[in-house]
Enzyme design. Structure first.
Site, PDB file in Angstrom:
ATOM      1  N   CYS A  72       0.891  -0.924   0.817  1.00 53.12           N
ATOM      2  CA  CYS A  72       1.146  -0.093   1.689  1.00 53.12           C
ATOM      3  C   CYS A  72       2.767  -0.432   2.277  1.00 53.12           C
ATOM      4  O   CYS A  72       2.884  -1.618   2.149  1.00 53.12           O
ATOM      5  CB  CYS A  72       0.253  -0.106   2.908  1.00 53.12           C
ATOM      6  SG  CYS A  72       0.761   0.936   4.282  1.00 53.12           S
ATOM      7  N   GLY A  73       3.553   0.608   2.918  1.00 53.11           N
ATOM      8  CA  GLY A  73       4.465   0.218   3.446  1.00 53.11           C
ATOM      9  C   GLY A  73       4.284  -0.828   4.508  1.00 53.11           C
ATOM     10  O   GLY A  73       5.474  -1.477   4.969  1.00 53.11           O
TER      11      GLY A  73
END
Length: 188
Positions: A64-65
């Site tokens: 995930c970012g």
């Protein structure tokens, strides 16, 4: 026909009954200490072990970012651990398929890449009808504050109830998080 006084009494009773029921339900609600998670390493992480101490439960993902928040969570835990705070990471593949791996991949990201030393659970579902019981409980307690993405943080107070909720975009080292944690640690 009701007179004015009878009408007002009936109206007030109709308003007060749901409020009293809701207050009773809140007061009788079970605390987070009733739940446990299987640990990434296999044994259970029983939330009852943290009874009387605040802790944060955060759904995580390796791809995930927001994955760099692992470092911020570790920093937060390092800062407040001695005062009683625990952080529990809950890997989940619920959002964007961003936690597709198993134990080895999750451990590689959390422990080796980000140096996490706080407890990590086995992968769990955090939203919907198949959600882990803790997340179902949290959704019932705070229906407007359910996870909408990875790295959603629930701060559980000393009483075992949700004290604060921080969405994914709020970094664990944000002043709002640190202030809420400090407050939870000083409340009795």
């Amino acid at each position: 026909m009701l007179n004015r006084r009878g009408f007002v009494s009936t109206a007030l009773a109709a308003i007060a009954a749901p409020l009293a029921t809701r207050a009773f339900a809140q007061a009788s609600r079970i605390p987070a200490y009733a739940f446990s998670f299987p640990a990434l390493s296999g044994e259970d992480i029983r939330l009852a072990a943290f009874s009387g101490r605040p802790f944060i439960v955060v759904n995580t993902a390796s791809l995930c970012g927001y994955t760099p928040q692992y470092a911020g969570l570790q920093e937060l835990w390092s800062e407040f651990r001695a005062r009683g705070l625990t952080i529990i990471g809950v890997p989940s593949n619920d959002f964007g398929g961003q936690e597709p791996g198993g134990v080895t991949e999750i451990s590689e990201t959390a422990h080796h890449q980000y140096g996490v030393t706080f407890p990590i659970t086995a992968k769990a579902v955090v939203v919907g009808p198949k959600a882990h019981p803790f997340y179902k409980w949290a959704a019932e307690a705070r229906p407007k504050d359910v996870p909408r993405w990875n790295f959603h943080k629930y701060l559980i107070g000393r009483d075992g109830l949700i004290a604060e909720v921080f969405p994914s975009a709020v970094d664990p080292t944000d002043t709002r998080v640190k202030t809420a944690v400090a407050k939870a640690l000083t409340e009795s």
